[in-house]
Design an enzyme around this catalytic site. Structure first.
Site, PDB file in Angstrom:
ATOM      1  N   GLU A  82       4.370 -18.847  -2.348  1.00  0.00           N
ATOM      2  CA  GLU A  82       4.203 -17.806  -1.023  1.00  0.00           C
ATOM      3  C   GLU A  82       4.078 -18.559   0.052  1.00  0.00           C
ATOM      4  OE1 GLU A  82       1.880 -18.833  -3.263  1.00  0.00           O
ATOM      5  OE2 GLU A  82      -0.256 -19.110  -2.200  1.00  0.00           O
ATOM      6  N   CYS A 102      -2.015 -21.651  -8.509  1.00  0.00           N
ATOM      7  CA  CYS A 102      -3.078 -22.770  -8.255  1.00  0.00           C
ATOM      8  C   CYS A 102      -4.291 -22.321  -8.747  1.00  0.00           C
ATOM      9  CB  CYS A 102      -3.467 -22.769  -6.374  1.00  0.00           C
ATOM     10  SG  CYS A 102      -3.946 -24.190  -6.040  1.00  0.00           S
ATOM     11  N   HIS A 129       2.071 -23.496  -4.222  1.00  0.00           N
ATOM     12  CA  HIS A 129       2.215 -22.272  -3.666  1.00  0.00           C
ATOM     13  C   HIS A 129       3.709 -21.784  -3.058  1.00  0.00           C
ATOM     14  CE1 HIS A 129      -1.955 -22.032  -3.463  1.00  0.00           C
ATOM     15  NE2 HIS A 129      -1.994 -23.238  -3.168  1.00  0.00           N
TER      16      HIS A 129
END
Lengths: 80, 245
Positions: B221, B102, B219
């Site tokens: 994660e 990002c 994302h």
């Protein structure tokens, strides 16, 4: 010496903000507005008084930080 | 006697475990999500402050998401020139693996470690929802254990994720297999829903020419743990950690 840097998007780079401004102008009744492109202006106060040196310095600033030359053009305007 | 029960996130004694250094700029806000994602798969992670001259000794440098320096001038532009980035660029050029997610992707582009540009979303709206990504090219170690063709569901949350490259660069990226992730429609979704930001050629993530620097807008994660809507990115993190431990 003062410098004014005009940063504009290159041709062929989509400018959704410019498009939105164009639509808003249309809805306000401003007819006959064609393509709208949005850019930015950065004003700098410089210690340098020699025009050629100042231009060279601002050129470096544009290349290194002020503009992203992948998508943006820049034009430098100097005022004594 | 039973072996003592190890807490889930305790890597003490696992000396070979991969260590990630997560770079934190003023305005970064996804660093803890990133740390959690690596710790869940057995790695350790330390934070590295943007004002430091050097990245701590580590196996992987991570630039997480957020809004470094308030996105002033252009997203990532200020962060790319902060003191620590000189060392990040040096280490990246020397072959150290670097992952940017990002705002981290935006910063890698502004630091010229990756080509192209990330423009405002075509819709002009900040987009925050799950998307589906297809792994186009496996690039070890950064794409982990994902296999080419795998589709994973992960969230995006950005206002400037519209990847732009001119026709010549696009051809090179495509030809060299450097387009790593593409947005695709999820099961039952119309194709028109796939691309959340207007990215050229549905590009969600790319690598540099050496393959050691990966930048992506979504994302991963946030698709690795409890209370997240997907666990699809676990193989990505697990594979990176296996490879770098």
């Amino acid at each position: 010496m003062k410098a004014r840097v005009h940063i504009t998007l290159k041709h062929g780079v989509l400018d959704p903000q410019g498009k939105a401004i164009g639509h808003a102008l249309g809805s306000l009744g401003f007819e006959g507005v064609g393509d709208v492109r949005q850019g930015k202006v950065i004003e700098l106060e410089l210690a340098e008084n020699d025009e050629a040196k100042a231009r060279a310095e601002v050129e470096q600033m544009c290349q290194k930080l002020l503009a992203n030359t992948v998508i943006e053009n820049y034009a430098i305007e100097l005022q004594a | 006697m039973d072996a003592p029960v190890q807490p889930e996130h305790d890597n003490v004694g696992v000396e070979s475990a991969m260590k990630a250094a997560i770079v934190v700029f003023p305005g970064t806000n996804r660093e803890v999500d990133m740390k959690d994602a690596f710790e869940r798969v057995g790695a350790s992670a330390v934070m590295a402050w943007h004002g430091d001259a050097e990245v701590p000794d580590c196996d992987l440098i991570v630039l997480p998401g957020g809004f470094a320096y308030g996105d002033y001038l252009r997203c990532g532009a200020m962060a790319a020139h902060s003191p620590i980035m000189k060392d990040v660029v040096k280490k990246a050029n020397a072959g150290q693996p670097v992952l940017g997610v990002c705002n981290g992707f935006q910063t890698l582009i502004e630091a010229r470690l990756l080509p192209g540009a990330l423009l405002k979303n075509a819709s002009l709206a900040f987009v925050c929802r799950d998307v589906h990504l297809r792994l186009e090219h496996a690039v070890k170690p950064l794409t982990g254990n994902l296999a080419e063709g795998d589709v994973i569901r992960v969230p995006v949350a950005h206002g400037d994720g519209n990847y732009f490259a001119d026709a010549e660069m696009l051809k090179r990226l495509e030809g060299d297999g450097r387009i790593v992730f593409r947005y695709v429609a999820g099961p039952g979704e119309p194709d028109t829903r796939a691309n959340p930001n207007g990215s050229t050629a549905d590009i969600a993530g790319i690598v540099n020419d050496k393959g050691n620097v990966l930048g992506m807008m979504p994302h991963p994660e946030d698709a690795t743990g409890p209370r997240q809507q997907s666990l699809d990115a676990v193989p990505l993190f697990a594979g990176i950690v296996e490879a770098l431990s």
